[in-house]
Write a protein that holds these residues in place. Structure first.
Motif, PDB file in Angstrom:
ATOM      1  N   ASN A 111      42.007  36.481  49.331  1.00 51.20           N
ATOM      2  CA  ASN A 111      40.732  36.901  48.472  1.00 51.20           C
ATOM      3  C   ASN A 111      40.766  37.070  47.360  1.00 51.20           C
ATOM      4  O   ASN A 111      40.180  36.611  46.180  1.00 51.20           O
ATOM      5  CB  ASN A 111      39.817  37.852  49.033  1.00 51.20           C
ATOM      6  N   ASN A 112      41.760  37.964  46.755  1.00 49.17           N
ATOM      7  CA  ASN A 112      42.284  38.077  45.351  1.00 49.17           C
ATOM      8  C   ASN A 112      42.721  36.725  44.563  1.00 49.17           C
ATOM      9  O   ASN A 112      41.995  36.620  43.616  1.00 49.17           O
ATOM     10  CB  ASN A 112      43.452  39.034  45.115  1.00 49.17           C
ATOM     11  N   PHE A 113      43.364  35.838  45.446  1.00 48.55           N
ATOM     12  CA  PHE A 113      43.432  34.588  44.643  1.00 48.55           C
ATOM     13  C   PHE A 113      42.462  33.688  44.360  1.00 48.55           C
ATOM     14  O   PHE A 113      42.293  33.007  43.526  1.00 48.55           O
ATOM     15  CB  PHE A 113      44.580  33.827  45.638  1.00 48.55           C
ATOM     16  N   LYS A 114      41.492  33.604  45.487  1.00 53.47           N
ATOM     17  CA  LYS A 114      40.420  32.965  45.332  1.00 53.47           C
ATOM     18  C   LYS A 114      39.279  33.403  44.021  1.00 53.47           C
ATOM     19  O   LYS A 114      38.722  32.498  43.585  1.00 53.47           O
ATOM     20  CB  LYS A 114      39.419  33.003  46.480  1.00 53.47           C
ATOM     21  N   GLN A 115      39.560  34.735  43.685  1.00 52.32           N
ATOM     22  CA  GLN A 115      38.914  35.144  42.871  1.00 52.32           C
ATOM     23  C   GLN A 115      39.414  34.916  41.203  1.00 52.32           C
ATOM     24  O   GLN A 115      38.667  35.252  40.285  1.00 52.32           O
ATOM     25  CB  GLN A 115      38.569  36.751  42.837  1.00 52.32           C
ATOM     26  N   PHE A 116      40.610  34.273  41.115  1.00 51.15           N
ATOM     27  CA  PHE A 116      41.345  34.183  39.776  1.00 51.15           C
ATOM     28  C   PHE A 116      40.516  32.879  39.523  1.00 51.15           C
ATOM     29  O   PHE A 116      40.158  31.959  40.119  1.00 51.15           O
ATOM     30  CB  PHE A 116      42.935  33.926  40.070  1.00 51.15           C
TER      31      PHE A 116
ATOM     32  N   SER B 273      40.543  29.221  37.298  1.00 53.17           N
ATOM     33  CA  SER B 273      41.266  28.089  37.734  1.00 53.17           C
ATOM     34  C   SER B 273      42.479  28.250  36.696  1.00 53.17           C
ATOM     35  O   SER B 273      43.788  27.797  37.346  1.00 53.17           O
ATOM     36  CB  SER B 273      40.593  26.636  37.200  1.00 53.17           C
ATOM     37  N   ASN B 274      42.460  28.777  35.330  1.00 53.64           N
ATOM     38  CA  ASN B 274      43.785  28.534  34.648  1.00 53.64           C
ATOM     39  C   ASN B 274      44.724  29.611  35.071  1.00 53.64           C
ATOM     40  O   ASN B 274      46.068  29.415  35.209  1.00 53.64           O
ATOM     41  CB  ASN B 274      43.381  29.145  33.227  1.00 53.64           C
ATOM     42  N   ASP B 275      44.273  31.005  35.710  1.00 57.52           N
ATOM     43  CA  ASP B 275      45.101  31.831  36.288  1.00 57.52           C
ATOM     44  C   ASP B 275      45.882  31.167  37.499  1.00 57.52           C
ATOM     45  O   ASP B 275      47.061  31.646  37.781  1.00 57.52           O
ATOM     46  CB  ASP B 275      44.398  32.968  36.641  1.00 57.52           C
ATOM     47  N   LYS B 276      45.032  30.544  38.387  1.00 51.38           N
ATOM     48  CA  LYS B 276      45.584  29.770  39.513  1.00 51.38           C
ATOM     49  C   LYS B 276      46.784  29.147  39.145  1.00 51.38           C
ATOM     50  O   LYS B 276      47.750  29.161  39.811  1.00 51.38           O
ATOM     51  CB  LYS B 276      44.661  29.145  40.493  1.00 51.38           C
ATOM     52  N   ARG B 277      46.461  28.411  38.238  1.00 47.70           N
ATOM     53  CA  ARG B 277      47.473  27.036  37.857  1.00 47.70           C
ATOM     54  C   ARG B 277      48.634  27.693  37.318  1.00 47.70           C
ATOM     55  O   ARG B 277      49.883  27.364  37.596  1.00 47.70           O
ATOM     56  CB  ARG B 277      46.882  26.128  36.989  1.00 47.70           C
ATOM     57  N   LYS B 278      48.490  28.810  36.474  1.00 52.49           N
ATOM     58  CA  LYS B 278      49.641  29.362  35.837  1.00 52.49           C
ATOM     59  C   LYS B 278      50.230  30.132  36.846  1.00 52.49           C
ATOM     60  O   LYS B 278      51.831  30.248  36.977  1.00 52.49           O
ATOM     61  CB  LYS B 278      49.187  30.466  34.956  1.00 52.49           C
ATOM     62  N   LEU B 279      49.870  30.784  37.807  1.00 49.02           N
ATOM     63  CA  LEU B 279      50.358  31.499  38.968  1.00 49.02           C
ATOM     64  C   LEU B 279      51.155  30.695  39.721  1.00 49.02           C
ATOM     65  O   LEU B 279      52.369  30.735  40.137  1.00 49.02           O
ATOM     66  CB  LEU B 279      49.344  32.368  39.820  1.00 49.02           C
TER      67      LEU B 279
END
Length: 222
Positions: free
Chosen positions: A164-169, A171-177
């Motif tokens: 759920n934490n990941f879903k809330q990031f 798009s840029n944060d998800k890609r970077k992570l």
């Protein structure tokens, strides 16, 4: 021996297509007893799939039982017999395999293994009661280890909190992570021997890197 590498959605199209067909056939096989939905989870869903040193990769699916199933006990409000459920599904899976495939009945999953060298993938299917947040898992008694007995086990709540934490990031944060943290960490683990006591699963890598990233962001905001 191949190098560890990231597997794109395009590269795993064959495996995803095969999984879709298997689930369609499975639904027909068990519909007199079980009604279910399905969900691609894990690395395949988030675009973080990696091959191992043999070039093999895995997809993970959940079989989500619904209370419309004939085998659901409405009086007790539960599925009574997880051993029967696992065996029913294993028999149904086994009946729809093709000549290049075999299914294995493991601790939690029913695993499809494709024996064609040019199509090296595995597909894990786990059986879930989403309303109780439970998964079917082997729990053999010590006095009769040779007899497979399955029970309902609660899924770790930390997994849901992390995803759920990941879903809330954004798009840029998800890609970077994914590109800077998760993929390199997963590649490192994939290169380790199965006998290495420090080796952790892909799911554990995912959870660890998300939590680290979240803590770093919170610290930077202070």
């Amino acid at each position: 021996m191949e190098k560890v590498k990231r597997i794109s959605k395009k590269q795993c199209r064959l495996a995803r297509g095969r999984a879709k067909k298997i689930i369609e056939d499975l639904r027909k096989k068990v519909r007199d007893k079980y009604i279910f939905s399905d969900s691609l989870v894990g690395s395949g869903k988030w675009g973080t799939m990696m091959s191992d040193l043999n070039g093999e990769y895995d997809l993970d699916y959940q079989i989500l039982l619904t209370h419309n199933s004939k085998e659901y006990n409405k009086t007790k409000q539960k599925f009574d017999n997880p051993t029967k459920i696992k065996n029913d599904f294993y028999e149904a899976f086994d009946s729809i395999k093709n000549k290049h495939e075999k299914f294995e009945n493991s601790t939690t999953a029913i695993t499809l293994k494709n024996s064609q060298d040019d199509k090296p993938f595995h597909i894990d299917f786990v059986i879930i009661d989403p309303n109780k947040n439970q998964i079917v898992r082997r729990n053999n008694k010590s006095e009769i280890l040779q007899k497979n007995e399955f029970t309902w086990n609660s899924l770790p709540s930390k997994h849901f909190d992390t995803f759920n934490n990941f879903k809330q990031f954004n798009s840029n944060d998800k890609r970077k992570l994914i590109e800077e943290k998760i993929i390199p960490a997963k590649a490192k683990e994939k290169r380790k021997s199965e006998n290495d006591p420090t080796k952790i699963s892909s799911c554990e890598v995912f959870i660890k890197e998300i939590n680290n990233y979240r803590r770093e962001n919170e610290r930077d905001k202070r």
